[in-house]
Enzyme design. Structure first.
Site, mmCIF file in Angstrom:
data_model
loop_
_atom_site.group_PDB
_atom_site.id
_atom_site.type_symbol
_atom_site.label_atom_id
_atom_site.label_comp_id
_atom_site.label_asym_id
_atom_site.label_seq_id
_atom_site.Cartn_x
_atom_site.Cartn_y
_atom_site.Cartn_z
ATOM 1 N N CYS A 102 41.547 7.024 10.983
ATOM 2 C CA CYS A 102 40.119 6.724 11.123
ATOM 3 C C CYS A 102 39.773 5.797 12.284
ATOM 4 O O CYS A 102 39.012 6.161 13.176
ATOM 5 C CB CYS A 102 39.585 6.112 9.822
ATOM 6 N N LYS A 157 29.815 5.234 7.361
ATOM 7 C CA LYS A 157 31.041 4.474 7.620
ATOM 8 C C LYS A 157 31.109 3.990 9.068
ATOM 9 O O LYS A 157 30.785 4.724 9.995
ATOM 10 C CB LYS A 157 32.250 5.356 7.298
ATOM 11 N N HIS A 216 33.984 1.124 10.198
ATOM 12 C CA HIS A 216 35.438 0.910 10.297
ATOM 13 C C HIS A 216 35.889 0.553 11.708
ATOM 14 O O HIS A 216 36.982 0.943 12.145
ATOM 15 C CB HIS A 216 36.194 2.149 9.799
ATOM 16 N N HIS A 257 36.891 11.166 1.820
ATOM 17 C CA HIS A 257 37.965 10.180 1.702
ATOM 18 C C HIS A 257 38.182 9.841 0.230
ATOM 19 O O HIS A 257 37.221 9.770 -0.544
ATOM 20 C CB HIS A 257 37.569 8.917 2.478
#
Length: 593
Positions: A86, A145, A147, A301
């Site tokens: 990721c 998301k 990250h 995920h």
């Protein structure tokens, strides 16, 4: 005079007709040029395997909305992620550069951002596509998301935050979804290490208790002071690791709106509704455009958070349910675009950040994706299953419909493509590895501008792809491959994620060579006796590797052990640390979503 006016009128009429014909009667294969800034919607799934989507060959999981995108647009069959995990893959997507150039890949086993309270992340000096579009007058938003880190030196510096990287609006998860976010799931983060810490803690506790009993019964003459010191040592050891690992739901499983924390910990059961609501709301608020919306799904995920509407509805258990829910979410975003009359003025893109997670299992249940005919999966830097992903573009009237392009392309190509469409200029002071895809998508060129693509696992080069355009061959040389566990299993089930270096990999000299145009499953490596061009191909690829390495410059390592460690003073907190909990959403998720 009348006669002159008549001739002039006829002249202008003929000229008008000629201009109309030039505009509307384009030669076959050509497509409209664009004189306006389109809206841009980028949709990125998490851990989705290329074999999980109907238009890529799956006939058991229902993905009608993604399939509709492909029917109305262009499907790429060789769309490649720049990394199989990721954090580095998304860094490359956002910057158009291999993650090794920005320090967003690792030399250790920790290959992604490990904590929301870590200091590593996408460096502030990197220019994302959002920043370029923001400078061109776009309203930019990220839903879902991130990250890519949050803070650098203090709890509120937000140096890695989306708002510091060109996004005007952010709603979502600054970290990443994991089992620890759901109470009913077994621990995921550093599971082996945490087990060892528990064992050490219990050992110390048992030793202190044994000494205390022995002292009381007169079996030993150890002083109470020494026993107390041992007890304090055990307590400090326990507190040092439990303060982080014991509260992962509070430290990492949080939701933010811009800089404000809205849920700590997040209520996973309503996250789908909230993300969908925010994405649709952004489109509605900015319908007059131009806008950039990056929808970064938490699906698919693990732990596969799925609403009751889709539970038990697929033929592939919880994973299939989650994929079908994600496809439904794609459909809702497309409906929002269409209902606002934006379909023909919006470039829509769908992809996954890397391949499916083969090792994600619970008993006999498969909780990770399927990569079709391609070998390997998530975490594997070289094998196709870890890096070949779905890639679909739709833009009615500008891009052809129901078209398939079998040319090497990369997630890094989104960067220069959207910059070009927005009228922006990519940075000239650094290497940009992506290529503008518009000529390829519109059919004005027949071959990808990528001759070589380099496939990294962490900071280690595992494989190289050479597109030999004159012959049509697509060579791929593997310098390093992971050792599957058990042998022949196709994944690293013993480790959960394949390593990039050490005893868990095999180095190949000469490299394993495949011609993907004839063997896309990478089943039969070529050799000098079986391939007359073997030595020539290997020599050309090795020269390309040397040229590529000359373009790399040393940069701070964002995923170093220090930068990925949890730091209490960097921990995002909606209260007074360590009392971090809040729920500012309440029951605001709209049930109709």
């Amino acid at each position: 005079m009348v006669e002159i006016m008549w001739h002039l009128t006829g002249y202008w009429t003929s000229l008008t007709i000629l201009l109309v014909l030039c505009l509307f009667l384009r030669p076959p294969g050509s497509h409209a040029s664009v004189s306006y800034k389109p809206n841009i919607v980028l949709i990125l799934a998490d851990d989705l395997g290329i074999g999980d989507v109907g238009c890529y060959g799956n006939d058991t999981i229902r993905t009608p909305n993604i399939d509709r995108l492909a029917k109305e647009g262009v499907k790429l069959t060789q769309h490649i992620a720049a990394a199989p995990l990721c954090t580095p893959s998304r860094a490359a997507f956002l910057t158009g550069r291999y993650p090794i150039r920005s320090g967003m890949d690792a030399t250790n086993d920790y290959r992604v951002i490990q904590w929301a309270g870590a200091s590593g992340g996408l460096p502030p000096n990197e220019t994302t596509f959002a920043k370029i579009l923001q400078q061109q007058g776009y309203t930019t938003g990220l839903i879902g998301k991130w990250h890519q880190g949050v803070n650098c030196e203090s709890r509120n510096d937000y140096c890695h935050h989306p708002l510091n990287h060109g996004f005007d609006y952010f709603y979502g998860m600054p970290f990443s979804l994991m089992n620890d976010c759901q109470i009913t799931q077994p621990p995921e983060k550093d599971r082996v290490l945490r087990t060892k810490f528990w064992l050490y803690t219990q050992t110390i506790g048992l030793a202190v208790l044994t000494l205390a009993i022995a002292r009381l019964t007169g079996l030993v003459s150890v002083t109470w002071k020494i026993i107390t010191c041992f007890a304090w040592f055990g307590f400090l050891f326990f507190a040092s690791w439990f303060s982080s690992y014991g509260f992962i739901r509070y430290w990492d499983c949080i939701m933010m709106r811009n800089h404000e924390i809205t849920e700590q910990p997040m209520v996973v059961e309503r996250t789908t509704s909230l993300i969908l609501r925010e994405a649709i709301s952004f489109i509605e608020r900015n319908k007059h455009g131009p806008f950039l919306l990056f929808v970064s799904f938490l699906h698919v995920h693990t732990p596969l958070i799925t609403t009751e509407l889709f539970l038990g509805k697929s033929r592939h258990g919880l994973y299939g349910d989650n994929v079908e829910e994600m496809d439904w979410m794609v459909g809702r975003v497309l409906d929002a675009i269409d209902k606002k009359g934006l379909k023909n003025t919006t470039l829509t893109y769908f992809a996954s950040d890397h391949g499916g997670f083969l090792e994600a299992q619970e008993g006999k249940a498969q909780l990770g994706g399927w990569n079709g005919i391609y070998k390997g999966g998530k975490g594997m830097g070289g094998w196709e299953g870890g890096i070949r992903v779905p890639g679909i573009f739709r833009w009615p009237g500008v891009l052809p419909a129901d078209t398939v392009i079998d040319e090497p392309t990369s997630l890094m190509d989104i960067y220069p493509t959207v910059a070009y469409l927005a009228g922006g200029i990519v940075p000239q002071d650094r290497v940009i590895d992506g290529r503008n895809l518009m000529p390829l998508l519109q059919g004005s060129i027949q071959h990808s501008e990528h001759e070589f693509l380099f496939h990294y696992c962490g900071m280690y080069l595992h494989a190289v792809r050479w597109h030999q355009k004159d012959s049509g061959a697509l060579w791929k040389a593997h310098y390093v491959t992971p050792i599957f566990q058990p042998e022949g299993a196709g994944a690293c089930y013993g480790r959960r994620v394949c390593p990039c270096f050490g005893e868990g990999v095999t180095h190949h000299n000469p490299p394993l060579l495949f011609d993907l145009s004839r063997d896309c499953s990478e089943a039969k490596p070529l050799s000098s006796p079986t391939e007359p061009l073997f030595d020539t191909v290997i020599s050309r690829i090795e020269r390309a590797v040397q040229e590529h390495r000359q373009t790399l410059t040393p940069v701070p390592q964002q995923l170093s052990l220090y930068n990925i460690m949890w730091k209490p003073w960097l921990q995002p907190c909606c209260g007074t640390f360590p009392f971090c909990w809040c729920d500012k959403e309440g029951d605001s998720a709209h049930p109709a979503l």
